[in-house]
Write a protein that holds these residues in place. Structure first.
Motif, PDB file in Angstrom:
ATOM      1  N   LEU A 142      -4.618   6.833 -10.991  1.00  0.00           N
ATOM      2  CA  LEU A 142      -3.489   5.915 -11.069  1.00  0.00           C
ATOM      3  C   LEU A 142      -2.216   6.580 -10.543  1.00  0.00           C
ATOM      4  O   LEU A 142      -1.427   5.951  -9.825  1.00  0.00           O
ATOM      5  N   ARG A 143      -2.011   7.857 -10.884  1.00  0.00           N
ATOM      6  CA  ARG A 143      -0.830   8.563 -10.378  1.00  0.00           C
ATOM      7  C   ARG A 143      -0.835   8.594  -8.854  1.00  0.00           C
ATOM      8  O   ARG A 143       0.170   8.318  -8.201  1.00  0.00           O
ATOM      9  N   HIS A 144      -1.993   8.911  -8.283  1.00  0.00           N
ATOM     10  CA  HIS A 144      -2.112   8.959  -6.818  1.00  0.00           C
ATOM     11  C   HIS A 144      -1.839   7.585  -6.214  1.00  0.00           C
ATOM     12  O   HIS A 144      -1.138   7.446  -5.203  1.00  0.00           O
ATOM     13  N   SER A 145      -2.380   6.541  -6.863  1.00  0.00           N
ATOM     14  CA  SER A 145      -2.207   5.188  -6.347  1.00  0.00           C
ATOM     15  C   SER A 145      -0.744   4.763  -6.403  1.00  0.00           C
ATOM     16  O   SER A 145      -0.211   4.170  -5.469  1.00  0.00           O
ATOM     17  N   LEU A 146      -0.051   5.084  -7.505  1.00  0.00           N
ATOM     18  CA  LEU A 146       1.361   4.741  -7.633  1.00  0.00           C
ATOM     19  C   LEU A 146       2.208   5.478  -6.603  1.00  0.00           C
ATOM     20  O   LEU A 146       3.095   4.900  -5.969  1.00  0.00           O
ATOM     21  N   GLN A 147       1.928   6.760  -6.398  1.00  0.00           N
ATOM     22  CA  GLN A 147       2.699   7.548  -5.442  1.00  0.00           C
ATOM     23  C   GLN A 147       2.451   7.074  -4.014  1.00  0.00           C
ATOM     24  O   GLN A 147       3.376   6.987  -3.205  1.00  0.00           O
ATOM     25  N   THR A 148       1.198   6.751  -3.711  1.00  0.00           N
ATOM     26  CA  THR A 148       0.873   6.275  -2.366  1.00  0.00           C
ATOM     27  C   THR A 148       1.597   4.966  -2.077  1.00  0.00           C
ATOM     28  O   THR A 148       2.181   4.770  -1.005  1.00  0.00           O
ATOM     29  N   ALA A 149       1.582   4.048  -3.054  1.00  0.00           N
ATOM     30  CA  ALA A 149       2.232   2.753  -2.856  1.00  0.00           C
ATOM     31  C   ALA A 149       3.737   2.901  -2.704  1.00  0.00           C
ATOM     32  O   ALA A 149       4.381   2.141  -1.991  1.00  0.00           O
ATOM     33  N   GLN A 150       4.321   3.918  -3.373  1.00  0.00           N
ATOM     34  CA  GLN A 150       5.769   4.116  -3.310  1.00  0.00           C
ATOM     35  C   GLN A 150       6.183   4.968  -2.121  1.00  0.00           C
ATOM     36  O   GLN A 150       7.356   5.261  -1.944  1.00  0.00           O
ATOM     37  N   GLY A 151       5.207   5.376  -1.324  1.00  0.00           N
ATOM     38  CA  GLY A 151       5.517   6.112  -0.111  1.00  0.00           C
ATOM     39  C   GLY A 151       5.856   7.569  -0.347  1.00  0.00           C
ATOM     40  O   GLY A 151       6.485   8.208   0.489  1.00  0.00           O
ATOM     41  N   GLU A 152       5.452   8.146  -1.504  1.00  0.00           N
ATOM     42  CA  GLU A 152       5.733   9.546  -1.760  1.00  0.00           C
ATOM     43  C   GLU A 152       4.735  10.419  -1.009  1.00  0.00           C
ATOM     44  O   GLU A 152       3.737   9.949  -0.470  1.00  0.00           O
ATOM     45  N   ALA A 153       5.006  11.705  -1.012  1.00  0.00           N
ATOM     46  CA  ALA A 153       4.181  12.633  -0.229  1.00  0.00           C
ATOM     47  C   ALA A 153       2.844  12.846  -0.913  1.00  0.00           C
ATOM     48  O   ALA A 153       2.724  13.629  -1.848  1.00  0.00           O
ATOM     49  N   VAL A 154       1.850  12.129  -0.455  1.00  0.00           N
ATOM     50  CA  VAL A 154       0.492  12.274  -0.963  1.00  0.00           C
ATOM     51  C   VAL A 154      -0.405  12.563   0.226  1.00  0.00           C
ATOM     52  O   VAL A 154      -0.382  11.830   1.213  1.00  0.00           O
ATOM     53  N   PRO A 155      -1.183  13.647   0.183  1.00  0.00           N
ATOM     54  CA  PRO A 155      -2.051  13.952   1.332  1.00  0.00           C
ATOM     55  C   PRO A 155      -2.989  12.794   1.630  1.00  0.00           C
ATOM     56  O   PRO A 155      -3.552  12.189   0.726  1.00  0.00           O
ATOM     57  N   ALA A 156      -3.118  12.460   2.885  1.00  0.00           N
ATOM     58  CA  ALA A 156      -4.020  11.383   3.294  1.00  0.00           C
ATOM     59  C   ALA A 156      -4.633  11.738   4.629  1.00  0.00           C
ATOM     60  O   ALA A 156      -3.996  12.369   5.471  1.00  0.00           O
ATOM     61  N   ALA A 157      -5.879  11.339   4.815  1.00  0.00           N
ATOM     62  CA  ALA A 157      -6.555  11.613   6.080  1.00  0.00           C
ATOM     63  C   ALA A 157      -5.905  10.801   7.186  1.00  0.00           C
ATOM     64  O   ALA A 157      -5.490   9.665   6.985  1.00  0.00           O
ATOM     65  N   THR A 158      -5.799  11.403   8.347  1.00  0.00           N
ATOM     66  CA  THR A 158      -5.254  10.705   9.501  1.00  0.00           C
ATOM     67  C   THR A 158      -6.397  10.111  10.296  1.00  0.00           C
ATOM     68  O   THR A 158      -7.275  10.828  10.769  1.00  0.00           O
ATOM     69  N   ALA A 159      -6.403   8.802  10.414  1.00  0.00           N
ATOM     70  CA  ALA A 159      -7.506   8.120  11.101  1.00  0.00           C
ATOM     71  C   ALA A 159      -7.102   7.778  12.524  1.00  0.00           C
ATOM     72  O   ALA A 159      -5.962   7.408  12.787  1.00  0.00           O
ATOM     73  N   LYS A 160      -8.043   7.903  13.429  1.00  0.00           N
ATOM     74  CA  LYS A 160      -7.796   7.481  14.803  1.00  0.00           C
ATOM     75  C   LYS A 160      -7.898   5.964  14.889  1.00  0.00           C
ATOM     76  O   LYS A 160      -8.650   5.359  14.147  1.00  0.00           O
ATOM     77  N   PRO A 161      -7.123   5.354  15.789  1.00  0.00           N
ATOM     78  CA  PRO A 161      -7.232   3.892  15.944  1.00  0.00           C
ATOM     79  C   PRO A 161      -8.656   3.492  16.284  1.00  0.00           C
ATOM     80  O   PRO A 161      -9.336   4.156  17.071  1.00  0.00           O
ATOM     81  N   LYS A 162      -9.105   2.389  15.684  1.00  0.00           N
ATOM     82  CA  LYS A 162     -10.462   1.903  15.945  1.00  0.00           C
ATOM     83  C   LYS A 162     -10.520   1.149  17.256  1.00  0.00           C
ATOM     84  O   LYS A 162      -9.605   0.428  17.613  1.00  0.00           O
ATOM     85  N   ARG A 163     -11.615   1.345  17.973  1.00  0.00           N
ATOM     86  CA  ARG A 163     -11.819   0.618  19.213  1.00  0.00           C
ATOM     87  C   ARG A 163     -12.734  -0.568  18.936  1.00  0.00           C
ATOM     88  O   ARG A 163     -13.614  -0.506  18.092  1.00  0.00           O
ATOM     89  N   PRO A 164     -12.535  -1.666  19.658  1.00  0.00           N
ATOM     90  CA  PRO A 164     -13.413  -2.833  19.463  1.00  0.00           C
ATOM     91  C   PRO A 164     -14.823  -2.547  19.938  1.00  0.00           C
ATOM     92  O   PRO A 164     -15.041  -1.798  20.885  1.00  0.00           O
TER      93      PRO A 164
END
Length: 642
Positions: A600-622
């Motif tokens: 829940l802490r991670h979810s709240l911080q992510t939604a509020q735009g705080e610094a939470v590590p997240a994987a960087t995804a490449k744009p998907k191709r059709p």
């Protein structure tokens, strides 16, 4: 003394006016000879709070969950104590009682809870009223039923109310306490219906946020045939690069083909022509009206519901509005001409449509086998004084009257043509529609859906006059509006994968009921989980965070399907409410073991735009449809559409 207990004051007044003797008001009731009519004010009672069972539960503690009373208690609502005292005094004098709650599961529960809470043990009859006008109420008073017949319905309603209490109290306490550990100070409300609705919006918002647009390239060709001209569209096939919807993903093949088409000759390879007859739309259920009125007028579901209640209770212009049915009783057919004459005579538009109606026609709307506790919304027959109606009331009333009038108009008859043309071994498609008889359609719109094609003959020759390639881009799904969300709640089975769950949700009321859907949306807005941005309903950061932290089973509609299946069985005396409650408690214990403050802490911080590590995804191709030996790229983003 016979005591009639109505669900609301407006219903009590309508009942009193239909009694043989003139009623007088005295001590919170209406007296007419040996009959006394009193009323509830909606729910007079509510479920007792947890501390009513154990004082230790006044303070919220995780180690006290789940809270599960051995026997449920009710307490008076703070503003209802005076009316409850009036009913208590009257019921002590009553030799018989008539239960006059609304004709649905909730209405059965509301009044019967009061009767049982006050300890009455005498005979009880059931009065079912769908229409507040005097003739309809008099007929209902002459057809009282034994209330015992509705005992299974009451047990199902009681089981639902108790289960919602168990579910909401325990999960709200659990995730609120986790929220405090995660740094959130407010209450995090969780409910069996409201949370899946919020989940629906969060998932749609996420799909919009994560959507990556990509271009595609439709090719058109203008064609001359013997009977005139038409425009057709190329149907590309592998090995050209295509997405899952058959759209061309590279422009070069379209440009190359477009250059060769002008002046070339082809033929009409396939031709499908058929006359179609479309019956008028059925009269409205509440949800169908909310969808239509929200689209047409930009009104919220709550405003539409409140307007319908005013048209029913205050103005008495329509029948009972909280209906999930779109059919009418067979007996209403014979009264329809008189009813509509009264309902439409004071409005020029409705009066014009009334003049065009053929009352010898009988549509499929009249069908006793499809009418349950309620029938579709319909005008009561009382002539409206539009000067006394608000603009919104007038609009909603006209929609209800229009759909009823449409039942006496002929079907819409169209001639629909679909054709496939070939040029240089490539396929091109076109379609068109000609209105042969507009039937009921002018009551709804004068716009034609598709222009007609010229006369065609399968195998005839044709010539390409001009061709061109357009550049278009896929678009994300649209955000939910009141109209589309109510429709999604009605047809929630579309949003689940399990075939059995789909079937149950299709056969029941979907997510929520006609009476509760508008309130659920307003509750989510009031609790800070949703906001309205113009017509769009969007999840707030808090709403997104809560859905991200909850177990998936809490935020999806499958549980509603399982509950409704068992509640329907209880209402039909084929299941036991005690077994249903035990299964729920087992389910709750499993959900509580999944509570996680870190998540829940991670979810709240992510939604509020705080610094939470997240994987960087490449744009998907059709995804491209290609020849078998060509390697298949990744799929396009879900929700893409032209």
């Amino acid at each position: 003394m016979r005591l009639i207990i109505a669900e609301k004051p407006s219903l009590a007044r309508a009942i009193a006016e239909a009694l043989p003797e003139r009623a007088r008001r005295e001590d919170g009731a209406l007296h007419a000879g040996d009959t006394v009519v009193t009323w509830c004010l909606g729910h007079l009672l509510e479920q007792a709070p947890p501390e009513a069972y154990n004082a230790a539960d006044k303070h919220w503690q995780l180690d006290r969950l789940p809270i599960a009373p051995a026997a449920f208690k009710h307490v008076p609502r703070p503003k209802a104590r005076g009316q409850l005292a009036i009913i208590r005094r009257l019921i002590k004098r009553a030799s018989s009682v008539v239960h006059a709650g609304d004709p649905d599961r909730e209405g059965q529960l509301l009044v019967q809870n009061v009767i049982e809470h006050l300890g009455y043990r005498g005979p009880v009859q059931r009065l079912l009223i769908n229409d507040l006008n005097r003739p309809a109420v008099k007929r209902a008073l002459g057809a009282l039923a034994d209330n015992a017949t509705f005992a299974p319905l009451y047990r199902a309603a009681r089981a639902r109310a108790q289960a919602d209490w168990l579910y909401g109290i325990n999960l709200t306490r659990a995730w609120t306490l986790l929220g405090r550990q995660a740094g959130h100070s407010g209450v995090l409300s969780v409910g069996r219906v409201q949370t899946p609705v919020l989940g629906l919006i969060v998932r749609r918002d996420n799909a919009i946020r994560d959507f990556t647009p990509y271009p595609f390239y439709p090719l058109w060709v203008d064609v001359r045939v013997a009977g005139g001209e038409l425009r057709a569209w190329w149907v590309p096939r592998a090995p050209h690069p295509l997405d899952d919807k058959g759209r061309l993903l590279e422009r070069a093949p379209a440009d190359a083909l477009a250059q060769t088409l002008p002046g070339s000759h082809g033929r009409v390879a396939r031709l499908s022509q058929q006359e179609k007859r479309q019956a008028p739309p059925l009269p409205y259920s509440l949800s169908a009206l909310q969808v239509d009125a929200a689209r047409r007028f930009g009104l919220s579901a709550k405003i539409i519901l409140d307007t319908c209640q005013a048209l029913y209770e205050r103005h008495r212009l329509i029948t009972y509005p909280r209906s999930d049915c779109r059919y009418l009783p067979d007996e209403h057919f014979g009264e329809a001409q008189r009813t509509l004459a009264g309902a439409c005579r004071s409005d020029a538009t409705l009066g014009g449509w009334l003049d065009g109606a053929d009352f010898s026609r009988r549509s499929k709307a009249w069908n006793d086998s499809k009418v349950g506790a309620h029938h579709a919304l319909a005008p009561s027959g009382k002539t409206p004084d539009f000067a006394r109606l608000s603009a919104t009331e007038s609009r909603i009333y006209r929609l209800i009257a229009r759909n009823m009038l449409a039942q006496f108009y002929p079907p819409l008859v169209t001639f629909e043509v679909k054709t496939e043309l070939t040029f240089a071994n490539e396929a091109f498609r076109a379609s068109g529609q000609q209105v042969l008889d507009p039937g009921w359609k002018p009551l709804f719109t004068t716009r034609e859906e598709a222009p007609p094609l010229p006369p065609l003959t399968e195998g005839e020759a044709c010539e390409a006059l001009a061709a061109g390639v357009e550049t278009r881009e896929t678009r994300p799904p649209e955000p939910f509006t009141d109209a589309s969300l109510i429709k999604a709640m009605m047809n929630i089975g579309r949003y689940v994968d399990d075939p059995a769950v789909k079937r149950t949700l299709r056969d029941t009321d979907g997510l929520g009921t006609e009476a509760t859907r508008a309130g659920i949306l307003e509750t989510l807005v009031a609790r800070g989980y949703l906001v309205r941005r113009q017509k769009a309903l969007r999840a707030t950061k808090l709403g997104s965070a809560l859905i991200g932290a909850l177990p998936e089973a809490v935020a999806t509609p499958e549980r509603t399907a399982q509950w409704e299946q068992r509640l329907s069985a209880i209402a039909e005396s084929q299941d036991d409410e005690g077994a249903f409650q035990q299964a729920l408690l087992t389910d709750l214990r499993g959900l509580l073991t999944q509570s996680d403050a870190g998540k829940l802490r991670h979810s709240l911080q992510t939604a509020q735009g705080e610094a939470v590590p997240a994987a960087t995804a490449k744009p998907k191709r059709p995804r491209k449809k290609s020849a078998p030996k060509t390697r298949r790229p990744a799929a396009p983003p879900k929700g893409s559409r032209s």
